[in-house]
Write an enzyme that holds these catalytic residues in place. Structure first.
Site, short mmCIF file in Angstrom:
data_model
loop_
_atom_site.label_atom_id
_atom_site.label_comp_id
_atom_site.label_asym_id
_atom_site.label_seq_id
_atom_site.Cartn_x
_atom_site.Cartn_y
_atom_site.Cartn_z
N ASN A 27 -8.58 -69.00 -48.59
CA ASN A 27 -9.73 -69.86 -48.88
C ASN A 27 -9.46 -70.55 -50.22
O ASN A 27 -8.50 -70.22 -50.91
CB ASN A 27 -11.05 -69.06 -48.87
CG ASN A 27 -11.08 -67.97 -49.92
OD1 ASN A 27 -10.71 -68.18 -51.07
ND2 ASN A 27 -11.49 -66.78 -49.52
N GLY A 35 -9.94 -61.89 -42.42
CA GLY A 35 -8.78 -62.21 -41.59
C GLY A 35 -7.46 -61.93 -42.27
O GLY A 35 -7.30 -60.95 -43.00
N ASP A 37 -6.09 -63.46 -44.72
CA ASP A 37 -6.23 -63.54 -46.17
C ASP A 37 -6.55 -62.16 -46.75
O ASP A 37 -5.89 -61.69 -47.68
CB ASP A 37 -7.31 -64.56 -46.52
CG ASP A 37 -7.41 -64.89 -48.00
OD1 ASP A 37 -6.48 -64.58 -48.76
OD2 ASP A 37 -8.43 -65.47 -48.38
N SER A 120 -5.91 -71.68 -39.83
CA SER A 120 -7.20 -72.28 -39.43
C SER A 120 -7.68 -71.90 -38.04
O SER A 120 -8.70 -72.40 -37.59
CB SER A 120 -7.19 -73.81 -39.57
OG SER A 120 -7.28 -74.17 -40.92
N VAL A 123 -11.71 -67.96 -38.25
CA VAL A 123 -13.08 -68.37 -38.53
C VAL A 123 -13.21 -69.87 -38.83
O VAL A 123 -14.30 -70.41 -38.74
CB VAL A 123 -13.72 -67.54 -39.68
CG1 VAL A 123 -13.84 -66.09 -39.29
CG2 VAL A 123 -12.96 -67.71 -40.97
N TYR A 124 -12.09 -70.55 -39.16
CA TYR A 124 -12.15 -71.98 -39.43
C TYR A 124 -12.22 -72.79 -38.15
O TYR A 124 -12.46 -73.99 -38.18
CB TYR A 124 -10.98 -72.42 -40.30
CG TYR A 124 -11.11 -72.06 -41.77
CD1 TYR A 124 -12.03 -71.12 -42.22
CD2 TYR A 124 -10.29 -72.65 -42.71
CE1 TYR A 124 -12.14 -70.80 -43.56
CE2 TYR A 124 -10.38 -72.34 -44.06
CZ TYR A 124 -11.32 -71.41 -44.48
OH TYR A 124 -11.41 -71.10 -45.81
#
Length: 173
Positions: A27, A35, A37, A120, A123-124
């Site tokens: 992010n 996730g 990250d 991406s 959740v993106y």
């Protein structure tokens, strides 16, 4: 799974790969999240978050490099993917920038191997089919040009994404 000219698809936990760099779908704060990250930050240890705190964040499409700390990968390249907003807000160009800038940063640091998650696609909300095409096209373009990178791993967390990446890679030979 599948390999074409220096690009291979692999299914599993990206934090276990012993490559020169793994890419973090970060992010914009670079301070960890959910996730992949969160998984990378947990596996690398608190030193990664502390190091990232001094980087001043990262805009969408850009990339920054850090040490890998407790990871088997020597480095982490953090890139911020676009949030899907229907496809008319420059999302494809921003995702292409994520790959291009990450690969350029790896080459600038004379790295030979790099692993990407499906940037991406969590959740993106980026459509996985379109994201797979952008990933494969960007990686093929990087390998076709000058540089030090000779191995790119497209790391999929689940079988669905691994199959999609393998199929896309096979279609673009």
């Amino acid at each position: 799974m599948n390999e074409v000219k220096g690009i291979r698809v692999w299914q599993g936990d990206i934090t276990t790969l012993a490559v020169d760099a793994i890419v973090n779908a970060a992010n914009s704060s670079l301070l960890g999240g959910g996730g992949v990250d969160g998984a990378i930050h947990r596996a690398a240890g608190p030193e990664l978050t502390a190091f990232c705190a001094g980087l001043g964040g990262c805009p969408t499409g850009a990339a920054k490099i850090t040490p890998g700390f407790r990871l088997p990968a020597r480095h982490v390249i953090h890139t911020v993917g676009p949030v899907w907003r229907g496809g008319e807000c420059g999302e494809a160009a921003a995702l292409t920038d994520c790959y291009r800038n990450s690969l350029a940063l790896a080459a600038a640091h004379a790295l030979r191997s790099i692993a990407f998650p499906a940037i991406s696609c969590g959740v993106y909300g980026f459509p996985p089919e379109a994201a797979a095409r952008i990933a494969v096209e960007s990686c093929r373009a990087a390998l076709a040009g000058p540089g030090t990178i000779d191995e790119i791993v497209l790391a999929a967390f689940d079988q669905r994404m691994a199959s999609l990446l393998s199929e896309t890679l096979g279609q673009m030979v």
